[in-house]
Every structure is written in C-alpha cells, then in structure tokens.
Scaffold this motif. Structure first.
Motif, PDB file in Angstrom:
ATOM      1  N   LEU A 162       0.825  -1.210   0.000  1.00 35.05           N
ATOM      2  CA  LEU A 162       0.000   0.000   0.000  1.00 35.05           C
ATOM      3  C   LEU A 162       0.855   1.255   0.000  1.00 35.05           C
ATOM      4  CD1 LEU A 162      -2.762   1.267   0.011  1.00 35.05           C
ATOM      5  CD2 LEU A 162      -2.732   1.206   2.502  1.00 35.05           C
ATOM      6  N   GLU A 163       1.898   1.267   0.832  1.00 32.73           N
ATOM      7  CA  GLU A 163       2.757   2.452   0.897  1.00 32.73           C
ATOM      8  C   GLU A 163       3.383   2.757  -0.456  1.00 32.73           C
ATOM      9  OE1 GLU A 163       4.375   2.443   5.521  1.00 32.73           O
ATOM     10  OE2 GLU A 163       5.733   1.940   3.870  1.00 32.73           O
ATOM     11  N   THR A 164       3.829   1.701  -1.110  1.00 32.44           N
ATOM     12  CA  THR A 164       4.475   1.902  -2.401  1.00 32.44           C
ATOM     13  C   THR A 164       3.481   2.442  -3.421  1.00 32.44           C
ATOM     14  OG1 THR A 164       5.947   0.066  -1.927  1.00 32.44           O
ATOM     15  CG2 THR A 164       5.807   0.773  -4.220  1.00 32.44           C
ATOM     16  N   LEU A 165       2.309   1.840  -3.457  1.00 31.29           N
ATOM     17  CA  LEU A 165       1.299   2.306  -4.404  1.00 31.29           C
ATOM     18  C   LEU A 165       0.941   3.753  -4.112  1.00 31.29           C
ATOM     19  CD1 LEU A 165      -0.502   1.573  -6.770  1.00 31.29           C
ATOM     20  CD2 LEU A 165      -2.228   0.789  -5.156  1.00 31.29           C
ATOM     21  N   ALA A 166       0.811   4.084  -2.820  1.00 33.72           N
ATOM     22  CA  ALA A 166       0.411   5.438  -2.439  1.00 33.72           C
ATOM     23  C   ALA A 166       1.488   6.456  -2.777  1.00 33.72           C
ATOM     24  CB  ALA A 166       0.073   5.494  -0.957  1.00 33.72           C
ATOM     25  N   SER A 167       2.734   6.002  -2.848  1.00 35.59           N
ATOM     26  CA  SER A 167       3.834   6.928  -3.081  1.00 35.59           C
ATOM     27  C   SER A 167       4.013   7.267  -4.562  1.00 35.59           C
ATOM     28  CB  SER A 167       5.136   6.330  -2.552  1.00 35.59           C
ATOM     29  OG  SER A 167       5.610   5.336  -3.436  1.00 35.59           O
ATOM     30  N   LEU A 168       3.305   6.552  -5.413  1.00 36.83           N
ATOM     31  CA  LEU A 168       3.454   6.770  -6.857  1.00 36.83           C
ATOM     32  C   LEU A 168       2.354   7.681  -7.369  1.00 36.83           C
ATOM     33  CD1 LEU A 168       3.921   3.009  -7.806  1.00 36.83           C
ATOM     34  CD2 LEU A 168       5.743   4.712  -7.689  1.00 36.83           C
ATOM     35  N   ARG A 178      -7.339  -7.528  -1.276  1.00 39.45           N
ATOM     36  CA  ARG A 178      -7.794  -7.253   0.081  1.00 39.45           C
ATOM     37  C   ARG A 178      -7.934  -5.762   0.324  1.00 39.45           C
ATOM     38  NH1 ARG A 178      -9.628  -8.710   4.805  1.00 39.45           N
ATOM     39  NH2 ARG A 178      -8.613 -10.423   5.904  1.00 39.45           N
ATOM     40  N   LEU A 179      -6.942  -5.007  -0.083  1.00 31.98           N
ATOM     41  CA  LEU A 179      -6.965  -3.563   0.129  1.00 31.98           C
ATOM     42  C   LEU A 179      -8.097  -2.922  -0.664  1.00 31.98           C
ATOM     43  CD1 LEU A 179      -3.112  -2.989   0.029  1.00 31.98           C
ATOM     44  CD2 LEU A 179      -4.593  -2.603   2.001  1.00 31.98           C
ATOM     45  N   LYS A 180      -8.397  -3.512  -1.783  1.00 30.47           N
ATOM     46  CA  LYS A 180      -9.505  -3.007  -2.588  1.00 30.47           C
ATOM     47  C   LYS A 180     -10.829  -3.258  -1.865  1.00 30.47           C
ATOM     48  CE  LYS A 180     -11.852  -4.146  -6.890  1.00 30.47           C
ATOM     49  NZ  LYS A 180     -11.809  -5.139  -7.981  1.00 30.47           N
ATOM     50  N   GLU A 181     -10.981  -4.462  -1.308  1.00 32.38           N
ATOM     51  CA  GLU A 181     -12.201  -4.779  -0.568  1.00 32.38           C
ATOM     52  C   GLU A 181     -12.384  -3.827   0.606  1.00 32.38           C
ATOM     53  OE1 GLU A 181     -11.891  -9.573  -1.478  1.00 32.38           O
ATOM     54  OE2 GLU A 181     -11.545  -8.797   0.552  1.00 32.38           O
ATOM     55  N   LEU A 182     -11.274  -3.452   1.232  1.00 33.35           N
ATOM     56  CA  LEU A 182     -11.339  -2.553   2.380  1.00 33.35           C
ATOM     57  C   LEU A 182     -11.466  -1.094   1.957  1.00 33.35           C
ATOM     58  CD1 LEU A 182      -8.627  -4.193   4.639  1.00 33.35           C
ATOM     59  CD2 LEU A 182     -11.101  -4.260   4.954  1.00 33.35           C
ATOM     60  N   GLY A 183     -11.408  -0.846   0.654  1.00 35.19           N
ATOM     61  CA  GLY A 183     -11.578   0.521   0.183  1.00 35.19           C
ATOM     62  C   GLY A 183     -10.316   1.364   0.240  1.00 35.19           C
ATOM     63  N   TYR A 184      -9.159   0.712   0.314  1.00 33.06           N
ATOM     64  CA  TYR A 184      -7.915   1.471   0.355  1.00 33.06           C
ATOM     65  C   TYR A 184      -7.239   1.586  -1.005  1.00 33.06           C
ATOM     66  CZ  TYR A 184      -7.969   2.145   5.313  1.00 33.06           C
ATOM     67  OH  TYR A 184      -8.316   2.570   6.560  1.00 33.06           O
ATOM     68  N   VAL A 185      -7.786   0.891  -1.961  1.00 33.08           N
ATOM     69  CA  VAL A 185      -7.205   0.873  -3.301  1.00 33.08           C
ATOM     70  C   VAL A 185      -8.360   0.762  -4.282  1.00 33.08           C
ATOM     71  CG1 VAL A 185      -6.079  -0.747  -4.884  1.00 33.08           C
ATOM     72  CG2 VAL A 185      -4.919  -0.103  -2.775  1.00 33.08           C
ATOM     73  N   GLN A 186      -8.237   1.421  -5.419  1.00 33.34           N
ATOM     74  CA  GLN A 186      -9.232   1.149  -6.449  1.00 33.34           C
ATOM     75  C   GLN A 186      -8.571   0.532  -7.664  1.00 33.34           C
ATOM     76  OE1 GLN A 186     -11.240   4.272  -8.716  1.00 33.34           O
ATOM     77  NE2 GLN A 186      -9.963   5.821  -7.710  1.00 33.34           N
ATOM     78  N   GLU A 187      -9.355  -0.318  -8.315  1.00 31.98           N
ATOM     79  CA  GLU A 187      -8.856  -1.028  -9.486  1.00 31.98           C
ATOM     80  C   GLU A 187      -9.362  -0.322 -10.729  1.00 31.98           C
ATOM     81  OE1 GLU A 187      -9.914  -5.155  -9.399  1.00 31.98           O
ATOM     82  OE2 GLU A 187      -8.732  -5.636 -11.187  1.00 31.98           O
ATOM     83  N   LEU A 188      -8.453  -0.030 -11.635  1.00 35.35           N
ATOM     84  CA  LEU A 188      -8.812   0.670 -12.866  1.00 35.35           C
ATOM     85  C   LEU A 188      -8.653  -0.305 -14.018  1.00 35.35           C
ATOM     86  CD1 LEU A 188      -6.585   3.784 -12.158  1.00 35.35           C
ATOM     87  CD2 LEU A 188      -9.007   3.520 -11.581  1.00 35.35           C
ATOM     88  N   ASP A 189      -9.699  -1.051 -14.304  1.00 40.82           N
ATOM     89  CA  ASP A 189      -9.514  -2.084 -15.314  1.00 40.82           C
ATOM     90  C   ASP A 189     -10.163  -1.721 -16.628  1.00 40.82           C
ATOM     91  OD1 ASP A 189     -11.879  -2.224 -14.088  1.00 40.82           O
ATOM     92  OD2 ASP A 189     -11.545  -4.180 -13.216  1.00 40.82           O
ATOM     93  N   TYR A 190     -10.007  -0.493 -16.982  1.00 44.06           N
ATOM     94  CA  TYR A 190     -10.410  -0.076 -18.311  1.00 44.06           C
ATOM     95  C   TYR A 190      -9.313  -0.507 -19.264  1.00 44.06           C
ATOM     96  CZ  TYR A 190     -13.309   3.007 -15.536  1.00 44.06           C
ATOM     97  OH  TYR A 190     -14.182   3.500 -14.626  1.00 44.06           O
ATOM     98  N   GLY A 191      -9.709  -0.777 -20.488  1.00 42.89           N
ATOM     99  CA  GLY A 191      -8.715  -1.039 -21.510  1.00 42.89           C
ATOM    100  C   GLY A 191      -8.216  -2.454 -21.485  1.00 42.89           C
ATOM    101  N   PRO A 192      -7.621  -2.862 -22.607  1.00 42.48           N
ATOM    102  CA  PRO A 192      -7.131  -4.228 -22.708  1.00 42.48           C
ATOM    103  C   PRO A 192      -5.894  -4.415 -21.843  1.00 42.48           C
ATOM    104  CG  PRO A 192      -6.507  -2.959 -24.647  1.00 42.48           C
ATOM    105  CD  PRO A 192      -7.300  -2.041 -23.776  1.00 42.48           C
ATOM    106  N   GLY A 193      -5.544  -5.644 -21.605  1.00 36.45           N
ATOM    107  CA  GLY A 193      -4.354  -5.928 -20.809  1.00 36.45           C
ATOM    108  C   GLY A 193      -4.675  -5.914 -19.327  1.00 36.45           C
ATOM    109  N   ALA A 194      -3.657  -5.729 -18.539  1.00 30.35           N
ATOM    110  CA  ALA A 194      -3.789  -5.883 -17.090  1.00 30.35           C
ATOM    111  C   ALA A 194      -4.481  -4.701 -16.435  1.00 30.35           C
ATOM    112  CB  ALA A 194      -2.407  -6.076 -16.484  1.00 30.35           C
ATOM    113  N   SER A 195      -5.066  -4.945 -15.278  1.00 31.59           N
ATOM    114  CA  SER A 195      -5.675  -3.895 -14.467  1.00 31.59           C
ATOM    115  C   SER A 195      -4.612  -2.967 -13.903  1.00 31.59           C
ATOM    116  CB  SER A 195      -6.422  -4.509 -13.287  1.00 31.59           C
ATOM    117  OG  SER A 195      -7.667  -4.981 -13.661  1.00 31.59           O
TER     118      SER A 195
END
Lengths: 152, 152
Positions: free
Chosen positions: A26-32, A63-80
């Motif tokens: 989470l820290e790493t994702l938040a830092s970007l 897990r972090l997504k379920e808890l609402g700490y991360v959102q998944e952006l799965d627009y577009g082809p390829g990976a989320s």
DNA sequence: ATAGATGCAAAAACTTTGCGAAGCC
DNA sequence: GGCTTCGCAAAGTTTTTGCATCTAT
C-alpha cells in the motif's frame, strides 16, 4: 493519524493482520503518482522486499480493494491498473500504451443519475465512472516519429 | 442496404474478405441485447457454426472493432464484453457478476472536456466514457437470499 | 496457540499466434 | 491463383489458488 494506523484498524476489524508485505504494497502504491499494473507494482515492491511473491501482491491488492484502500482501474485491454487514491477523481488512459494518469480537475456530480435509475429498472445503481481517453505524450512522440519515418 | 452490405464494403475497402464466420459473428452479436464476452459469444455462434474456433471469434471481433462495427467494453475484472451497437450509449455494469446492459437514456455531451484538455497538459484527449455501476436484478436476488440465510 | 498471511509453483482464465489447409475475390 | 481467413493447437498474458510454512496477535 497516519495511513498505517487507520489501515491497521480497518484490517483488524475484518479479522486480518498487518504484515510487512501488506504495508509495503500500500505504501508503495500510495507513493506513486502513476497507476501501475500488479506486475509493475510487484517489480517496484521487490526493491524493498526482494522475496515477496506475485501472489502476495495480487492477494493484498485484492484485500486492500475490498477494504476501500485501493481502487482497481480495469479499463482497456491488458492488465488492471491500481490506484491508492480512492476518493473519486478523473483519469486519462492512453489508447496506445494503456498508461493511466490522474486528471486534476474538479469532479462533477453524476450526470443524469436519476434518469439512469429510472431507465435501469430493477438494477440498483450505486454510482458512475468517467474516463477520458487519448494519447499520452510519449506515444504521441512515437507516432510522430513513425509518421516521419514513413514519410506520410 | 442491410448491415451485411455495408460491412462487406467496409471489409473489402481494407483488403479483407467476407466469410461466413465473420458474418455470423457480427450478426449474432447484433441480435443480442446482452453484451457477451468472447467466450460466451463463441458458445452462441457454435449453435450456427459448430466447427468455428475460438481463435476465429477473437480474430473477427478484433477486426470488426478496428472497422468500427463492434465496440469492446473492457470495464471490470475478467474478460472483455463486446457490443455491436457502436453509436455512443450508456451501460450499466454489475459489480457482482460483471454483466453489462444498455441504459436507454439520451447521452449527454462530454462533461467538461475542455477543462480536461487543459488539465491533461501534453496528452491529446480524444474522448471520454461514462459507465454506471450497480447490482443487477439477479445478483440482488442472490444477495437478499444470502442475507436471509445468514439471518442478518 | 492459532487463524491468517506468505512463498512457491502449478493451475486457471483470457487472448494471441504459428501453421498448413481451405475459401473468397 | 493469390492473399486472406480458417481450424487447430500451442504459447503468451494476467490472475488465482493449493499447500506447507511462518508470523502477527
């Protein structure tokens, strides 16, 4: 008052545990300010935790997504792509390379959500998402070079 | 004047050929009001062309998309959904099962696209997408049953 | 102590691709 | 006839999962 403590409480409330791996993901994702895919995030996290596995990154993002700490952006082809900024905000996605970036403009209220609810019949409409699409600076450069090379 | 003739012209213009498989893939997709994944469409198309292969369905969906006869709806986790209605219109996506449906309401002009262009800096913004999200009737039923079973 | 998380690796899910045969124009 | 598309199957990507081990609480 930091993110960690609120996260720790949220995790504990759901019977979870606060591990080094979970915190660093989470820290790493938040830092970007970019919105990496799981594989990209895995590579970055490995600089801090060389022995972490891809499975752990995926599991924690979920897990972090379920808890609402991360959102998944799965627009577009390829990976989320994943984003630690969960308050609603707009994104731009590159049609060429799939890169996703934030758009720093004020978010509008949902357009015609009442009309949508009426049209949706028995569906329960909980929200909406807006995504701008286009070509990022890098790909625009590449396109220009290609055009130049082809001489058209 | 039918869809086929216009499609055939479009295909020919790009050096392509009009095969039975290509026609059936598009006709089948156009005849559905659902928005199936490639695998789901493959199963339906197989009722008419039992020997068609998954690869052919994927290849044709890709080609038809390039020609503008199909749009790809790759919101949400899992597989992309496809839609033969290409004029812009709104969709609802079920957060539970991923099902996608049309929303029969009039589409609004792009919200604040000029502001987005200004905020996007060097990106070239070509459009935007709006997607409503919620729970479909089927999953709403399931949720209710689950709640009842759990007694909460 | 023990339920939940991890690392590893295999499997699953989704999509693309190489190849020789077949078919459209 | 030539070039596209096909069917088949293998490979490529992305994500999930089984299991033995480890660890936060």
């Amino acid at each position: 008052m930091g993110l960690d403590e609120r996260l720790e409480d949220a995790i504990h409330e759901h019977g979870g545990r606060m591990t080094e791996q979970r915190r660093v993901v989470l820290e790493t994702l938040a830092s970007l300010n970019s919105h990496p895919t799981a594989a990209e995030l895995y590579e970055i996290v490995r600089e801090k935790l060389p022995d972490i596995s891809q499975g752990t990154v995926y599991r924690n993002l979920k897990r972090l997504k379920e808890l609402g700490y991360v959102q998944e952006l799965d627009y577009g082809p390829g990976a989320s792509h994943f984003d630690a900024r969960v308050e609603p905000h707009y994104h731009v996605r590159c049609l060429e390379c799939g890169r996703v970036a934030d758009l720093e403009i004020e978010r509008r209220p949902a357009p015609c959500i009442e009309e949508a609810r009426r049209a949706a019949g028995e569906w329960v409409i909980s929200g909406h998402r807006v995504e701008f699409v286009g070509i990022c600076p890098k790909c625009r450069g590449t396109e220009t070079e290609q055009r130049d090379r082809e001489g058209s």
